[in-house]
Design a protein around this motif. Structure first.
Motif, mmCIF file in Angstrom:
data_model
loop_
_atom_site.group_PDB
_atom_site.id
_atom_site.type_symbol
_atom_site.label_atom_id
_atom_site.label_comp_id
_atom_site.label_asym_id
_atom_site.label_seq_id
_atom_site.Cartn_x
_atom_site.Cartn_y
_atom_site.Cartn_z
ATOM 1 N N THR A 1 41.736 20.449 -24.299
ATOM 2 C CA THR A 1 41.797 19.694 -23.062
ATOM 3 C C THR A 1 42.788 18.732 -22.861
ATOM 4 O O THR A 1 42.327 17.678 -22.436
ATOM 5 N N THR B 1 43.827 24.898 -17.470
ATOM 6 C CA THR B 1 42.645 24.164 -18.460
ATOM 7 C C THR B 1 41.263 24.613 -17.821
ATOM 8 O O THR B 1 40.524 25.076 -18.744
ATOM 9 N N GLU C 1 38.697 26.841 -19.982
ATOM 10 C CA GLU C 1 37.263 26.306 -20.267
ATOM 11 C C GLU C 1 36.278 27.172 -19.544
ATOM 12 O O GLU C 1 35.343 27.479 -20.148
ATOM 13 N N ASP D 1 34.234 20.276 -21.044
ATOM 14 C CA ASP D 1 33.768 21.302 -21.559
ATOM 15 C C ASP D 1 32.275 22.088 -20.955
ATOM 16 O O ASP D 1 32.472 23.222 -20.893
ATOM 17 N N TYR E 1 36.758 19.373 -15.047
ATOM 18 C CA TYR E 1 38.152 19.315 -15.301
ATOM 19 C C TYR E 1 38.924 18.700 -14.098
ATOM 20 O O TYR E 1 39.834 18.023 -14.044
#
Lengths: 239, 128
Positions: A209, A224, A228, B79, B85
């Motif tokens: 990440t 990303t 994920e 995660d 994110y």
């Protein structure tokens, strides 16, 4: 001449490597007049056509769709055809992308990249008998993977990824993006197969990440996020 | 060096601070093992931790621990939290802010004895 007033002089420093002549890459600086509405690709063309015909780089559509001219501009992966000279300043550095073997000047070997891309089976897998008409999909089902359909396979994400630099065996962000495109497609039946490939030690888990890929993507894909989502699909199951 | 943004620097810092903390762990295993050789050897060795240079290195350890711990939470959120994110950059700045905020009082507690000031218990070692 009147038209020349809008031009300004820029210095473009190119990292060059001609394997038949040079043992090591070296920097060469070109000075040229450009307009703000020129793109970096136009400037490279100007160098090639008027100053040094041996300068080598890839270009095809020149409109940000074919993904041929990804390179490192001022330290970041960009498409030369999508960068306006007006946004670039007077001194510009241009290098081949990191993480790819350099073939000549700005041209890198994309074969390992496409081999890894093929590894994730980036095509529709569905053995059910084909319906009489098309395979129907609701707008919501289509929207689920819309983001990752935008990939043009330029390699900008993969070349910006420290995990790729460290391990050439890792599938890399572009492959995972293209796996995501089919894993979350309601018409596809190969998700389990792809998730199995990506749960390998060289699969999604080598993503740390770092977000360089998301920043580098010329199509604005949240790379990303896609990775994920695949990680969570492996952990929790489901598509 | 690739011109990455906060994500790249937080990753690099996470690695460096992780290695730093691991290095301290090895030193710590050696120093607590010395007690097996008797109290005199242990006491003589442990005095090193009160010297000014080791106190400065201790500060680096604390900064590393704080950053590594909070950035670890940031990574867990990226995660496991589907919207994580989106906030990775904001979370990076929060991690830096909390690290610095908690670091400042520890600088006082660890460095004060070097300057002859003794906040509660920090000059416990009579050898100084």
């Amino acid at each position: 001449m009147a038209g020349d007033s809008s031009k300004r002089r820029v210095q473009i420093k190119v990292k060059r490597f001609q394997p038949d002549q040079n043992a090591e890459p070296y920097w060469q600086t070109f000075s040229l007049d450009v307009e703000g509405t020129d793109r970096l690709l136009d400037a490279l063309n100007q160098i090639k056509w008027t100053q040094d015909g041996s300068l080598t780089y890839r270009r095809s559509c020149a409109h940000g769709v074919c993904g041929s001219d990804a390179m490192r501009v001022n330290g970041r992966n960009r498409l030369a055809c999508k960068l306006l000279m007006a946004d670039l300043g007077a001194r510009i550095s241009v290098e081949p992308m990191l993480g790819f073997p350099v073939v000549r000047d700005l041209v890198v070997d994309m074969d390992p990249f496409f081999n890894k891309y093929e590894k994730v089976k980036p095509y529709l897998i569905n053995d059910e008998p084909a319906p009489h008409t098309e395979r129907r999909q609701s707008p919501e089902e289509r929207a689920r993977y819309d983001e990752t359909t935008k990939c043009i396979l330029c390699g900008a994400c993969t070349g910006s990824c420290p995990s790729v630099w460290a391990n050439a065996e890792w599938v890399g962000p572009a492959s995972i993006v293209n796996a995501h495109r089919f894993i979350f497609d309601s018409r596809d039946r190969g998700a389990a197969e792809r998730l199995n490939i990506l749960s390998d030690r060289n699969g999604v888990w080598r993503c740390r990440t770092i977000f360089n890929c998301s920043e580098a993507c010329p199509r604005g894909i949240h790379v990303t996020e896609a990775i994920e989502e695949v990680k969570r699909a492996i952990m929790y199951g489901g598509e | 060096m690739y011109r990455g943004q906060s994500g790249q620097w937080s990753w690099l810092l996470h690695r460096i601070t992780g290695l730093g903390v691991l290095l301290f762990l090895l030193v710590h295993i050696v120093d607590i093992t010395l007690i097996g050789f008797g109290p005199t050897i242990y006491n003589d060795a442990i005095v090193i931790f009160s010297t000014a240079i080791i106190r400065v290195i201790s500060l680096a350890l604390i900064a590393s621990l704080l950053f590594h711990a909070f950035n670890g939470i940031r990574i867990i959120l990226i995660d496991f939290w589907p919207a994580g994110y989106k906030y990775q950059q904001a979370m990076f700045y929060i991690v830096l802010a909390v690290t610095i905020l908690l670091f400042i009082p520890t600088v006082f507690y660890i460095m004060a004895p070097v300057f002859g000031v003794c906040p509660q218990g920090s000059c416990a070692n009579p050898a100084l």
